[in-house]
Design a protein around this motif. Structure first.
Motif, PDB file in Angstrom:
ATOM      1  N   THR A 223       0.851  -1.183   0.000  1.00  0.00           N
ATOM      2  CA  THR A 223       0.000   0.000   0.000  1.00  0.00           C
ATOM      3  C   THR A 223       0.889   1.235   0.000  1.00  0.00           C
ATOM      4  OG1 THR A 223      -0.170  -0.019   2.415  1.00  0.00           O
ATOM      5  CG2 THR A 223      -1.923  -1.127   1.200  1.00  0.00           C
TER       6      THR A 223
ATOM      7  N   ASP B  49       0.800   5.367   0.795  1.00  0.00           N
ATOM      8  CA  ASP B  49       0.106   6.498   1.389  1.00  0.00           C
ATOM      9  C   ASP B  49       1.042   7.694   1.310  1.00  0.00           C
ATOM     10  OD1 ASP B  49      -1.486   8.258   2.778  1.00  0.00           O
ATOM     11  OD2 ASP B  49      -1.243   7.264   4.721  1.00  0.00           O
ATOM     12  N   GLY B  50       0.809   8.567   0.332  1.00  0.00           N
ATOM     13  CA  GLY B  50       1.727   9.678   0.094  1.00  0.00           C
ATOM     14  C   GLY B  50       3.039   9.121  -0.387  1.00  0.00           C
TER      15      GLY B  50
ATOM     16  N   GLU C  22       4.909   7.067   1.743  1.00  0.00           N
ATOM     17  CA  GLU C  22       5.173   5.857   2.517  1.00  0.00           C
ATOM     18  C   GLU C  22       4.632   4.605   1.843  1.00  0.00           C
ATOM     19  OE1 GLU C  22       4.002   4.062   6.870  1.00  0.00           O
ATOM     20  OE2 GLU C  22       4.117   6.226   6.617  1.00  0.00           O
TER      21      GLU C  22
ATOM     22  N   THR D 230       4.045   0.572   2.442  1.00  0.00           N
ATOM     23  CA  THR D 230       3.937  -0.471   3.459  1.00  0.00           C
ATOM     24  C   THR D 230       3.799  -1.813   2.770  1.00  0.00           C
ATOM     25  OG1 THR D 230       2.838   1.082   4.944  1.00  0.00           O
ATOM     26  CG2 THR D 230       2.631  -1.266   5.481  1.00  0.00           C
TER      27      THR D 230
END
Length: 184
Positions: free
Chosen positions: A174, A176-177, A179, A181
């Motif tokens: 994933t 997010d911005g 980052e 993961t």
């Protein structure tokens, strides 16, 4: 000492984490390897891009040494990169390694707070995470731009993240911005 770079061979011949490079032509790395010194070293030098592009770079991080990795491993507080575009960059994080205590990002594993980055873009680029990779529970950082540091240091970043390899569904990635993961 400043090196005036007008072709890939000149950059490869003079690649050093302490080097200062005045890029005076677009550089196409098709079929060439990105210097390992840049990829995992503590870069203290300078790149003046003069509005040029470095393109078609493919490089692989395939060990479990506790180093930062990217186009630049660690951009130190004395380093500088200006007026340069990186395009069609493919960074592959290979399998069979336990990734811990590591910052990984397409542009840099770590961007120190006082690194001077001005008018730098990364376009049409990809981080490929091999499906066989194993990551520690903590102490690893993967980012599209950088694993550690300020991803907003770049003026523009067009980077995607994909899982590759024999069994890509065994990892979930994933974003997010900045980052990334990874879940096994």
């Amino acid at each position: 000492e400043w090196y005036r770079i007008s072709n890939v061979e000149q950059l490869l011949d003079n690649a050093s984490v302490k080097g200062c490079y005045d890029i005076v032509a677009d550089l196409d790395f098709e079929g060439e390897s990105w210097p390992t010194a840049f990829m995992t070293g503590n870069f203290t030098g300078q790149f003046r891009g003069n509005g040029h592009t470095i393109k078609n770079v493919e490089f692989v991080y395939n060990n479990n040494s506790k180093v930062n990795a990217g186009l630049f491993g660690n951009l130190t507080e004395n380093s500088g990169i200006s007026d340069l575009t990186f395009e069609n960059i493919n960074f592959t994080i290979k399998a069979s390694m336990l990734k811990v205590d590591t910052g990984l990002g397409l542009f840099a594993g770590n961007i120190s707070s006082n690194a001077q980055i001005e008018n730098v873009k990364v376009l049409n680029s990809t981080i490929n995470i091999d499906s066989g990779c194993h990551f520690g529970i903590n102490n690893y950082f993967i980012g599209l731009v950088c694993g550690v540091g300020d991803p907003n240091a770049l003026d523009q970043a067009e980077i995607e993240c994909k899982v590759t390899g024999e069994n890509p569904e065994q990892l979930t990635v994933t974003v997010d911005g900045n980052e990334v993961t990874v879940v096994e």
